[in-house]
Design a protein around this motif. Structure first.
Motif, PDB file in Angstrom:
ATOM      1  N   ARG A 179       1.150  -0.920  -0.098  1.00 55.85           N
ATOM      2  CA  ARG A 179      -0.426   0.108  -0.173  1.00 55.85           C
ATOM      3  C   ARG A 179       0.739   1.072  -0.158  1.00 55.85           C
ATOM      4  NH1 ARG A 179      -3.381  -3.269   3.356  1.00 55.85           N
ATOM      5  NH2 ARG A 179      -2.332  -1.719   5.338  1.00 55.85           N
TER       6      ARG A 179
ATOM      7  N   PHE B 164       4.594   1.549  -0.794  1.00 60.32           N
ATOM      8  CA  PHE B 164       5.133   1.697  -1.737  1.00 60.32           C
ATOM      9  C   PHE B 164       5.067  -0.257  -2.876  1.00 60.32           C
ATOM     10  CE2 PHE B 164       7.457   1.750   1.892  1.00 60.32           C
ATOM     11  CZ  PHE B 164       7.808   3.504   1.926  1.00 60.32           C
ATOM     12  N   PRO B 165       3.791   1.002  -4.081  1.00 54.16           N
ATOM     13  CA  PRO B 165       3.137  -0.625  -4.697  1.00 54.16           C
ATOM     14  C   PRO B 165       4.397  -0.940  -5.289  1.00 54.16           C
ATOM     15  CG  PRO B 165       2.395   1.716  -4.714  1.00 54.16           C
ATOM     16  CD  PRO B 165       3.429   2.029  -4.385  1.00 54.16           C
ATOM     17  N   ALA B 166       5.237  -0.600  -6.130  1.00 54.89           N
ATOM     18  CA  ALA B 166       6.106  -0.973  -7.192  1.00 54.89           C
ATOM     19  C   ALA B 166       6.858  -2.597  -6.285  1.00 54.89           C
ATOM     20  CB  ALA B 166       7.610   0.225  -7.555  1.00 54.89           C
TER      21      ALA B 166
ATOM     22  N   ASP C   3       7.478   6.114 -14.642  1.00 54.94           N
ATOM     23  CA  ASP C   3       6.952   5.106 -14.253  1.00 54.94           C
ATOM     24  C   ASP C   3       6.989   6.519 -12.466  1.00 54.94           C
ATOM     25  OD1 ASP C   3       5.074   3.855 -12.158  1.00 54.94           O
ATOM     26  OD2 ASP C   3       6.053   1.857 -13.320  1.00 54.94           O
TER      27      ASP C   3
ATOM     28  N   GLN D 163       5.783   5.592  -9.199  1.00 50.23           N
ATOM     29  CA  GLN D 163       6.156   4.423  -8.484  1.00 50.23           C
ATOM     30  C   GLN D 163       7.391   4.483  -7.855  1.00 50.23           C
ATOM     31  OE1 GLN D 163       3.932   0.461  -8.541  1.00 50.23           O
ATOM     32  NE2 GLN D 163       2.076   1.379  -9.042  1.00 50.23           N
ATOM     33  N   PHE D 164       8.208   4.687  -9.280  1.00 50.14           N
ATOM     34  CA  PHE D 164       9.864   4.815  -8.823  1.00 50.14           C
ATOM     35  C   PHE D 164      10.320   6.087  -8.753  1.00 50.14           C
ATOM     36  CE2 PHE D 164       8.903   0.723 -11.231  1.00 50.14           C
ATOM     37  CZ  PHE D 164       9.091  -0.285 -11.161  1.00 50.14           C
TER      38      PHE D 164
ATOM     39  N   ALA E 266       8.261   8.485  -3.623  1.00 51.46           N
ATOM     40  CA  ALA E 266       7.362   7.117  -3.757  1.00 51.46           C
ATOM     41  C   ALA E 266       7.830   5.293  -4.024  1.00 51.46           C
ATOM     42  CB  ALA E 266       6.097   6.736  -4.936  1.00 51.46           C
ATOM     43  N   PHE E 267       9.227   5.847  -4.206  1.00 52.15           N
ATOM     44  CA  PHE E 267       9.875   4.713  -4.087  1.00 52.15           C
ATOM     45  C   PHE E 267      11.775   5.094  -3.061  1.00 52.15           C
ATOM     46  CE2 PHE E 267      13.077   1.536  -5.869  1.00 52.15           C
ATOM     47  CZ  PHE E 267      12.016   0.491  -6.110  1.00 52.15           C
TER      48      PHE E 267
ATOM     49  N   ARG F 292       7.341  -4.046 -11.891  1.00 58.50           N
ATOM     50  CA  ARG F 292       6.921  -3.101 -13.067  1.00 58.50           C
ATOM     51  C   ARG F 292       8.524  -2.735 -13.759  1.00 58.50           C
ATOM     52  NH1 ARG F 292       1.536  -0.522 -12.558  1.00 58.50           N
ATOM     53  NH2 ARG F 292       2.734   1.461 -12.986  1.00 58.50           N
TER      54      ARG F 292
END
Length: 378
Positions: free
Chosen positions: A121, A123-125, A235, A237-238, A242-243, A303
């Motif tokens: 939730r 860190f979705p990567a 992306d 997410q990275f 976020a990452f 991903r």
């Protein structure tokens, strides 16, 4: 007081910066150029952390963080070390996971333990297995390695106290004779004199120690790292924020968010590569070099693509227990060897520089360095 520093990587330049603060005259000798890529200090990024299975290093990092902040304050560059937060994850029963939690608790370092669902939730990567947990440490982050080396060098030279000789190899160290201190013999036939010496030559350290009947049990290894493209360009997410930076306790893979200066997302593995001589390193990447990283990425980061957009070879200088070496050089007055090595030393380099400066100027270091001593006999 004149202090010579042999080795102009991260430790050498941090030591020059700190020595200048104490008013010492400093001569730094580097066999290559500033921020060269032949050793261990070059590159886009290094992880800064207090999450360690060994509590001594967790404790030591309490002294390094303020010095990182001081470096950024003095340079006016708050991007040298970014506290992006980080994850240290693995099997919930892995001994290093338990040891790291204990070290954080004993040193009052804020952190939380995430389940696989909680990690997904936030860190979705990432993809964690059901039996795994992640230690989330907000104070973790990344240092921009080459920029940090250059920043410390600039501060040192701006003081007016530091001079650096690049493309200058020291071939031998000797007692200074009637003049006292240390004599440095150079590959061009010249000699230099100093009152004190800091030897931080990385993979080349033992060559200069040999005449003093001490050899650090260093194993020099060839290490590789790679940057992979996300499947989706840019992306989010990275992205930083976020990452986080991360370390897998089981495989010792580690990595960073997409930082931008170098394309892609960096992954590497903290396991020893082939043993090499530092002057004879194969710097050509092979399919066998990259295969483990691609396999790991496919499992952990669905991903990420299998497209390598950047690759690099560097060196580790490994001791058998991966401890640093900080000790006096026998039969060489006021001379000290520093090896912040074994692939996890960069985060400590401001602290190593401060300790080096205090030793060279005959001050108390404030630290018990006993564990970092080497035997004086082979």
């Amino acid at each position: 007081m004149r202090v010579a520093i042999v080795g102009g990587g991260a430790v050498g330049n941090m030591a020059a910066w700190r020595l200048a603060r104490y008013g010492a005259e400093v001569l730094l000798l580097e066999q290559f150029a500033l921020d060269h890529d032949r050793g261990s200090s070059y590159g886009d990024s290094r992880i800064i952390r207090r999450v360690y299975p060994d509590g001594l290093y967790t404790e030591l990092m309490a002294g390094a963080y303020p010095l990182w902040q001081e470096l950024m304050t003095q340079t006016g560059d708050d991007t040298l070390f970014v506290q992006s937060g980080g994850l240290y994850f693995g099997d919930a029963n892995h001994p290093d996971i338990h040891a790291a939690q204990t070290a954080l608790l004993q040193n009052d370092v804020p952190h939380e333990i995430l389940t696989p669902n909680e990690c997904a939730r936030k860190f979705p990567a990432f993809r964690l297995a059901n039996n795994e947990v992640a230690i989330s440490e907000p104070s973790m982050g990344y240092a921009r390695a080459s920029k940090c080396v250059r920043a410390a060098s600039a501060l040192a030279h701006d003081s007016g106290k530091v001079k650096t000789l690049y493309d200058t190899r020291v071939t031998r160290l000797e007692p200074g004779g009637k003049l006292g201190g240390v004599r440095l013999c150079l590959d061009n036939g010249h000699t230099l004199q100093a009152d004190a010496l800091i030897l931080c030559a990385g993979a080349w350290t033992n060559t200069l120690l040999k005449p003093f009947d001490v050899q650090i049990p260093l194993k020099i290894t060839r290490q590789v790292y790679f940057h992979l493209l996300p499947k989706e360009a840019n992306d989010p997410q990275f992205a930083p924020g976020a990452f986080p930076v991360w370390i897998d306790a089981s495989t010792l893979f580690y990595g960073f968010p997409r930082l931008g200066d170098v394309p892609g997302v960096k992954l590497a593995q903290h396991t020893h590569g082939a043993e090499v001589h530092p002057d004879r390193v194969n710097r050509t990447i092979t399919p066998d070099d990259v295969r483990p990283t691609l396999e790991f990425a496919a499992e952990r980061f669905p991903r990420l693509s299998q497209t390598v957009v950047y690759e690099k070879v560097c060196l580790y200088s490994n001791t058998p227990d991966e401890d640093f070496v900080i000790d006096a050089i026998p039969n060489l007055p006021n001379a000290f060897v520093f090896s912040a090595c074994s692939g996890h030393g960069f985060k400590f380099t401001p602290l190593m520089g401060e300790i080096a400066a205090r030793l060279a100027t005959e001050q108390e270091t404030g630290y018990d360095l006993t564990r970092f001593h080497y035997p004086t006999e082979n």
